[in-house]
Design an enzyme around this catalytic site. Structure first.
Site, PDB file in Angstrom:
ATOM      1  N   LYS A 189       0.824  -1.204   0.000  1.00 60.99           N
ATOM      2  CA  LYS A 189       0.000   0.000   0.000  1.00 60.99           C
ATOM      3  C   LYS A 189       0.869   1.270   0.000  1.00 60.99           C
ATOM      4  O   LYS A 189       2.082   1.194   0.136  1.00 60.99           O
ATOM      5  CB  LYS A 189      -0.971  -0.036   1.184  1.00 60.99           C
ATOM      6  CG  LYS A 189      -1.919  -1.267   1.135  1.00 60.99           C
ATOM      7  CD  LYS A 189      -3.065  -1.097   0.161  1.00 60.99           C
ATOM      8  CE  LYS A 189      -3.755  -2.370  -0.285  1.00 60.99           C
ATOM      9  NZ  LYS A 189      -4.550  -3.087   0.676  1.00 60.99           N
TER      10      LYS A 189
HETATM   11  C1  LIG Z   1      -5.534  -4.283   1.002  1.00 58.63           C
HETATM   12  C2  LIG Z   1      -7.002  -4.049   1.115  1.00 58.63           C
HETATM   13  C3  LIG Z   1      -7.709  -4.308   2.305  1.00 58.63           C
HETATM   14  C4  LIG Z   1      -7.119  -5.019   3.458  1.00 58.63           C
HETATM   15  O1  LIG Z   1      -5.974  -4.441   3.964  1.00 58.63           O
HETATM   16  P1  LIG Z   1      -5.122  -5.232   5.069  1.00 58.63           P
HETATM   17  O2  LIG Z   1      -4.361  -4.150   5.767  1.00 58.63           O
HETATM   18  O3  LIG Z   1      -4.239  -6.171   4.326  1.00 58.63           O
HETATM   19  O4  LIG Z   1      -6.082  -5.928   5.967  1.00 58.63           O
HETATM   20  C5  LIG Z   1      -9.034  -3.940   2.372  1.00 58.63           C
HETATM   21  N1  LIG Z   1      -9.665  -3.387   1.323  1.00 58.63           N
HETATM   22  C6  LIG Z   1      -9.038  -3.166   0.151  1.00 58.63           C
HETATM   23  C7  LIG Z   1      -9.793  -2.536  -0.974  1.00 58.63           C
HETATM   24  C8  LIG Z   1      -7.685  -3.508   0.003  1.00 58.63           C
HETATM   25  O5  LIG Z   1      -7.077  -3.334  -1.169  1.00 58.63           O
END
Ligand SMILES: *Cc1c(COP(=O)(O)O)cnc(C)c1O
Length: 387
Positions: A189
């Site tokens: 991210k």
């Molecule tokens: C990555 C992601 C999540 C979950 O994130 P984590 O921190 O890995 O739990 C939730 N929603 C979307 C749209 C994502 O891309």
């Protein structure tokens, strides 16, 4: 090819010496689980997204979304509206609390949840709507807020892609129109702690409940209601909570990342612009830009192959990989997955935009660590693959 190219991975986390040093300092400090660094990150995050919001650090965005629904008392019998174009995490938390996901369509241009589709899906059982700021393009929160005004239905933002982004109601995370907003600090991210997440809210009850439930349902303040000073050893368990706290090791890394967030965002915006300029004449649909006055976080650069391209996605991905460029797919929509199919009956009739767009979508590498040379290699690979 005359020039030997190195393989370009899909998502390279932009972390380096500064983050390593911050983590090393946290290790040496002796405080490695939730402690002073986590509290500092929460404070700094509130300032970054919108001043007087409360930030609750958690172990993942999935955990944060779960805590938000729990704090809103979502349970069996409740319906939660979510877009089909998202990661499974958005949907699974609905099942964690025993509620029913109602899977709706997206807008074909933005790939964000469609207002019309939500309108059709609302029922007396609807309790929460979860828009996803897809790829970092802010959802038009004002129109969702108007749609739900007076209905008692809450908005919870899945902002896993949206740090930093600015939407119709200010910076995403400032929660002007929603009950809570949840960010992801997963490895790929825009801001990362390896694993981690942040919930922001302006509702003190949601913040208090999320803080209790992220750590075993332990309430350290309940003693203070009866006595002015709680002894250090005292705690009271008020609910069967979860183990969703963020460690100080992660938070130490997050504080450095947050300081670098604007610079990393400038670089991703520049890369998106380079892609856009290079691809204008190619048979691909470029990702929607943020409307005037708003800001796209550019977590992902999703192109869609047009019919004129004359190739299917699998062939395109193979050609890219032959040119040493990794690509990815965001997302295989929920309605195509075995577990979610029963929650999305008749996709052709109810999710026509997602059905039409999903097979065309490919994500290109986009990381603030990419050099101009690497960006140009991706551009050449795309151009060559579509010849
Ligand atoms: C990555 C992601 C999540 C979950 O994130 P984590 O921190 O890995 O739990 C939730 N929603 C979307 C749209 C994502 O891309």
């Amino acid at each position: 090819m005359s020039e030997a190219h190195d393989f370009i991975p899909f998502a390279l986390p932009d972390v380096g010496d500064e983050e390593a040093q911050a983590v090393a300092e946290a290790v040496k400090s002796g405080w490695i689980t939730s402690g002073p660094s986590m509290r500092s990150l929460e404070r700094e995050f509130s300032q970054y997204v919108g001043g007087d919001v409360e930030s609750v650090a958690v172990s993942s965005a999935t955990a944060g979304l779960h805590l938000a629904l729990e704090a809103l008392n979502v349970g069996p019998g409740d319906e939660i509206i979510i877009p089909t174009w998202t990661f499974t995490a958005t949907a699974e938390v609905v099942r964690y609390v025993g509620a029913t996901p109602v899977i709706v369509d997206v807008d074909p241009l933005t790939l964000n949840m469609s207002l019309e589709s939500v309108k059709r899906a609302i029922s007396p059982r609807t309790k929460v709507v979860i828009p996803v700021h897809m790829a970092g393009l802010p959802v038009d929160m004002a129109s969702f807020s108007r749609l739900l005004a007076g209905s008692g239905v809450s908005l919870v933002e899945d902002a896993a892609h949206a740090l930093p982004a600015v939407g119709t109601d200010n910076r995403v995370g400032s929660v002007g129109l929603s009950a809570a907003c949840v960010f992801s600090f997963y490895a790929t991210k825009t801001v990362t702690t390896g694993e981690g997440g942040m919930l922001t809210t302006r509702d003190p009850d949601i913040a208090a409940r999320a803080r209790i439930m992220r750590l075993h349902g332990i309430d350290r303040d309940s003693f203070n209601r009866y006595s002015s000073v709680a002894p250090g050893w005292f705690y009271d368990v008020v609910a069967p909570g979860y183990k969703y706290n963020m460690t100080d090791l992660a938070a130490a890394m997050g504080r450095v990342q947050l300081r670098r967030s604007d610079a990393m965002h400038r670089r991703r915006t520049r890369i998106a612009q380079m892609y856009r300029e290079a691809f204008t004449d190619l048979p691909v649909q470029l990702p929607a830009e943020a409307p005037e006055g708003q800001v796209h976080a550019w977590h992902l650069f999703i192109v869609r192959l047009l019919d004129e391209a004359g190739i299917d996605r699998g062939t395109f991905i193979k050609r890219m990989s032959d040119r040493s460029v990794a690509t990815s797919v965001h997302f295989i929509p929920l309605h195509e997955h075995t577990y979610w199919k029963p929650y999305a009956p008749d996709p052709l009739a109810l999710l026509p935009n997602a059905v039409a767009q999903a097979p065309r979508a490919v994500s290109l590498p986009l990381s603030s660590r990419m050099t101009d040379g690497q960006v140009n290699q991706v551009i050449e690979a795309v151009t060559g693959s579509l010849k």
